[in-house]
Each structure stands twice: as structure tokens, then as C-alpha cells.
Write a protein that holds these residues in place. Sequence first.
Motif, PDB file in Angstrom:
ATOM      1  N   PRO A 282    -127.518  72.563   1.481  1.00 43.48           N
ATOM      2  CA  PRO A 282    -128.486  72.276   2.543  1.00 43.48           C
ATOM      3  C   PRO A 282    -128.764  73.516   3.394  1.00 43.48           C
ATOM      4  O   PRO A 282    -127.844  74.198   3.835  1.00 43.48           O
ATOM      5  N   LEU A 283    -130.057  73.784   3.619  1.00 46.55           N
ATOM      6  CA  LEU A 283    -130.458  74.951   4.400  1.00 46.55           C
ATOM      7  C   LEU A 283    -131.053  74.582   5.755  1.00 46.55           C
ATOM      8  O   LEU A 283    -130.727  75.191   6.771  1.00 46.55           O
ATOM      9  N   LYS A 284    -131.932  73.600   5.749  1.00 48.75           N
ATOM     10  CA  LYS A 284    -132.640  73.263   6.981  1.00 48.75           C
ATOM     11  C   LYS A 284    -133.158  71.829   6.925  1.00 48.75           C
ATOM     12  O   LYS A 284    -133.198  71.203   5.858  1.00 48.75           O
ATOM     13  N   ILE A 285    -133.525  71.331   8.082  1.00 48.66           N
ATOM     14  CA  ILE A 285    -134.140  70.011   8.192  1.00 48.66           C
ATOM     15  C   ILE A 285    -135.607  70.197   8.582  1.00 48.66           C
ATOM     16  O   ILE A 285    -135.917  70.954   9.509  1.00 48.66           O
ATOM     17  N   GLU A 286    -136.493  69.545   7.860  1.00 44.85           N
ATOM     18  CA  GLU A 286    -137.921  69.562   8.196  1.00 44.85           C
ATOM     19  C   GLU A 286    -138.358  68.171   8.627  1.00 44.85           C
ATOM     20  O   GLU A 286    -138.057  67.184   7.942  1.00 44.85           O
ATOM     21  N   LEU A 287    -139.025  68.123   9.736  1.00 42.16           N
ATOM     22  CA  LEU A 287    -139.504  66.853  10.272  1.00 42.16           C
ATOM     23  C   LEU A 287    -141.007  66.919  10.494  1.00 42.16           C
ATOM     24  O   LEU A 287    -141.494  67.809  11.202  1.00 42.16           O
ATOM     25  N   LYS A 288    -141.752  65.996   9.868  1.00 37.74           N
ATOM     26  CA  LYS A 288    -143.198  65.892  10.079  1.00 37.74           C
ATOM     27  C   LYS A 288    -143.477  64.614  10.857  1.00 37.74           C
ATOM     28  O   LYS A 288    -143.070  63.529  10.444  1.00 37.74           O
ATOM     29  N   VAL A 289    -144.188  64.760  11.959  1.00 38.02           N
ATOM     30  CA  VAL A 289    -144.475  63.614  12.822  1.00 38.02           C
ATOM     31  C   VAL A 289    -145.986  63.492  13.008  1.00 38.02           C
ATOM     32  O   VAL A 289    -146.645  64.452  13.413  1.00 38.02           O
TER      33      VAL A 289
ATOM     34  N   ALA B 154    -153.430  66.159  13.483  1.00 36.70           N
ATOM     35  CA  ALA B 154    -152.524  65.734  14.570  1.00 36.70           C
ATOM     36  C   ALA B 154    -151.093  65.544  14.068  1.00 36.70           C
ATOM     37  O   ALA B 154    -150.474  64.484  14.260  1.00 36.70           O
ATOM     38  N   THR B 155    -150.593  66.548  13.374  1.00 38.84           N
ATOM     39  CA  THR B 155    -149.249  66.480  12.814  1.00 38.84           C
ATOM     40  C   THR B 155    -148.365  67.572  13.401  1.00 38.84           C
ATOM     41  O   THR B 155    -148.767  68.747  13.464  1.00 38.84           O
ATOM     42  N   LEU B 156    -147.197  67.191  13.836  1.00 39.34           N
ATOM     43  CA  LEU B 156    -146.212  68.131  14.369  1.00 39.34           C
ATOM     44  C   LEU B 156    -145.158  68.368  13.295  1.00 39.34           C
ATOM     45  O   LEU B 156    -144.570  67.438  12.765  1.00 39.34           O
ATOM     46  N   ILE B 157    -144.928  69.660  12.973  1.00 39.59           N
ATOM     47  CA  ILE B 157    -143.932  70.031  11.967  1.00 39.59           C
ATOM     48  C   ILE B 157    -142.815  70.809  12.661  1.00 39.59           C
ATOM     49  O   ILE B 157    -143.053  71.857  13.274  1.00 39.59           O
ATOM     50  N   ILE B 158    -141.603  70.282  12.575  1.00 41.36           N
ATOM     51  CA  ILE B 158    -140.437  70.916  13.229  1.00 41.36           C
ATOM     52  C   ILE B 158    -139.473  71.358  12.137  1.00 41.36           C
ATOM     53  O   ILE B 158    -139.087  70.583  11.264  1.00 41.36           O
ATOM     54  N   THR B 159    -139.103  72.646  12.172  1.00 43.25           N
ATOM     55  CA  THR B 159    -138.160  73.210  11.202  1.00 43.25           C
ATOM     56  C   THR B 159    -136.868  73.563  11.927  1.00 43.25           C
ATOM     57  O   THR B 159    -136.884  74.344  12.881  1.00 43.25           O
ATOM     58  N   MET B 160    -135.753  72.993  11.452  1.00 39.10           N
ATOM     59  CA  MET B 160    -134.459  73.169  12.119  1.00 39.10           C
ATOM     60  C   MET B 160    -133.429  73.700  11.138  1.00 39.10           C
ATOM     61  O   MET B 160    -132.895  72.939  10.326  1.00 39.10           O
ATOM     62  N   PRO B 161    -133.137  74.993  11.160  1.00 41.02           N
ATOM     63  CA  PRO B 161    -132.091  75.544  10.299  1.00 41.02           C
ATOM     64  C   PRO B 161    -130.734  74.931  10.631  1.00 41.02           C
ATOM     65  O   PRO B 161    -130.428  74.656  11.798  1.00 41.02           O
ATOM     66  N   LEU B 162    -129.929  74.740   9.610  1.00 41.32           N
ATOM     67  CA  LEU B 162    -128.612  74.134   9.809  1.00 41.32           C
ATOM     68  C   LEU B 162    -127.625  75.165  10.346  1.00 41.32           C
ATOM     69  O   LEU B 162    -127.765  76.368  10.106  1.00 41.32           O
ATOM     70  N   VAL B 163    -126.627  74.681  11.047  1.00 39.03           N
ATOM     71  CA  VAL B 163    -125.586  75.557  11.583  1.00 39.03           C
ATOM     72  C   VAL B 163    -124.738  76.090  10.438  1.00 39.03           C
ATOM     73  O   VAL B 163    -124.342  75.337   9.551  1.00 39.03           O
TER      74      VAL B 163
END
Length: 315
Positions: free
Chosen positions: A247-254, A306-315
Motif C-alpha cells: 500500500p502506497l496511498k489512499i485516494e478519495l473521490k467525493v 464538482a468532484t474533490l480528489i484527495i490523495t493521502m500518502p501512507l505513513v
Amino acid sequence: MDASSKGLFTQITQFWNLLDDLAESDPERYDKFIKWQLKEGKQFCAAPEPQLCLQTKILKPREKILFINLCQWKRIPAPQSNTHPVPLSIGRPEDMSETSDVFTVIDVAYNPDVLQAAEKDQKKRDQLIQMAMKCIEERLQITLSHIYHITKFRIKGSIQRMKQNLMGIQTDFPDLRQKMRKEIGLEQIGNSTMSNPDHFPQLLLTKDQVSDKTGCLIQEISSTEIQKEMKIPTYELKIVKDQNEKPLKIELKVELPGIDSISLCDLSVSEDDLLIEDSEKYRLHLNLPELVNTEMTTAKFIKENATLIITMPLV
């Protein structure tokens, strides 16, 4: 008040005299009556039971860790319908400490059917949690962080303490018949029932159920207000992995239909959860499946859809 107390005391005395007569004249009928009364009173006498525990923070007037014990209690009525407010009971806040940590615990109780319906529905569960937080804020005149996480333990503090806090009475009951037969003065009755009004359950009621005599014991939140605040947008969350399935990162599309600019939303990301809020339309709170690096987290808003994309690298 004195007249009504005397009348009530007289009725109780007459009732116990009738039971005494029935026990002597028809023991079988007396036994059936007592068993029926015990069965009917089981729901009212049932103690609250812990369901889950939340951890958040008190922000004002003084920052402090807060644990909220969500409990189920048969004494709390279920809402009359989907359009009626959901009744709840809020206990007194209690300060506790473990080693060097100081925190506050508040017990909140819902009807068991309400909590069970929300067990597998994250949206309903979040609605109940946010409503409890709002009621706590209004009743105690404090400000809470609405970012929370569900702890691994079901209750903070002892179950005995929680029961005494919500019920407002000792949980070790002596024999009920002996207690009621004991001679108690009217002054003692008045002191035992009215000395601590905070022990009474605090229920959300509709306006036609609220009388002037209830005073500040009643908190009211309209169901339409709750539904408006708790609209959860459509979202997709996935964990991106490398070639070795690491696992590298979490991607969230809202998806946020009706939002023209990301400035209209508040975004908060911690290591283990995320909160998106828009006071007019949306609210989304997620417990993240992995710990993330908040400093490296980025957000991009695509105005066309109207889409928000959040990229969160893992610790």
C-alpha cells in the motif's frame, strides 16, 4: 404540591393494602398479578448497556479529551416516526484521569432499536453521533470538535458508574416491596426526588409535547434540521498499491453537486480520519483504513464535474 404528594402517598398505601388482602384471599391470583407486573415493568427497570465509545475533544471553554459512551436503554422511547426527533438521554459530564492523562466522560443513551438500525449503516450512525454531540454542546454550553474516532473498547470508565450516571439512582436495589412498605415522610420523598434535577432523562420532544413547566430540561432539534446537516455525498475510497502489492496511498473521490468552489468546504485530515463539511449541503466523516501522512496530503477540486480528489500518502 403538598396536597398532590399526600394524595399520591395515600394511593400507594391503599394499593399495598389491596395487595396484602389479595395475597391472603387468593394467593394464586396474587402470584399471577405480581408476575405480570414484573414482566411489564422489566422494560422500564432495565439498565442502560454500553454500545460503543467515541473519542473527540472539547475545544471551548478549555481544551480537553472527551470520551462519549453511546449506550442503549429500553427506557428511552423510540421515535414516533421517521419525521419525529430521536429521543435521547444525556448524563452528567465526569472528569477522570489515568496516569497523567486527564479527560472527560459523558454518557448518552438511545433506544436499542435506534442504535441497532445504525449498526450496519454508517450514515445513520454518523447522524446519531452528530446529534448527540450537538445536544451535548447546547446543554453544557461547550464547543466540541466534530472529528471523532470509535475506540476499540465499548465504554470508558466502569459500567456501574455509567448506570448510576444515566439512571440517577443506585443500581443495587433492595427488595421493592419492602422499600415501598417502609414508612417515609413526605419531606423525605420530596428531597429524594427533587434534590438533583440533572438526574432526569433529557429527551428531544416535539413542540406540542413541550410544556412551560419543563424549563431547561428539554432540548429540541427538528428532524428537518438534522437531515439537512447530515447529507452524505457520494464518494469512492481506494488504496493504491505498488507492483509488489504494498500500500502506497489512499485516494478519495467525493462528488459535490452544487458546489462551485472548494472554498465553500472545510477539509480536515488527521492520521486516521477525515472530515469534509459544507454548512449548506454536505458532511462526510470517514475513519481511514490506514494511517496517512497529513503533511503530504493534497486535495484537488475539478469544477467541471464538482468532484474533490484527495490523495493521502501512507505513513
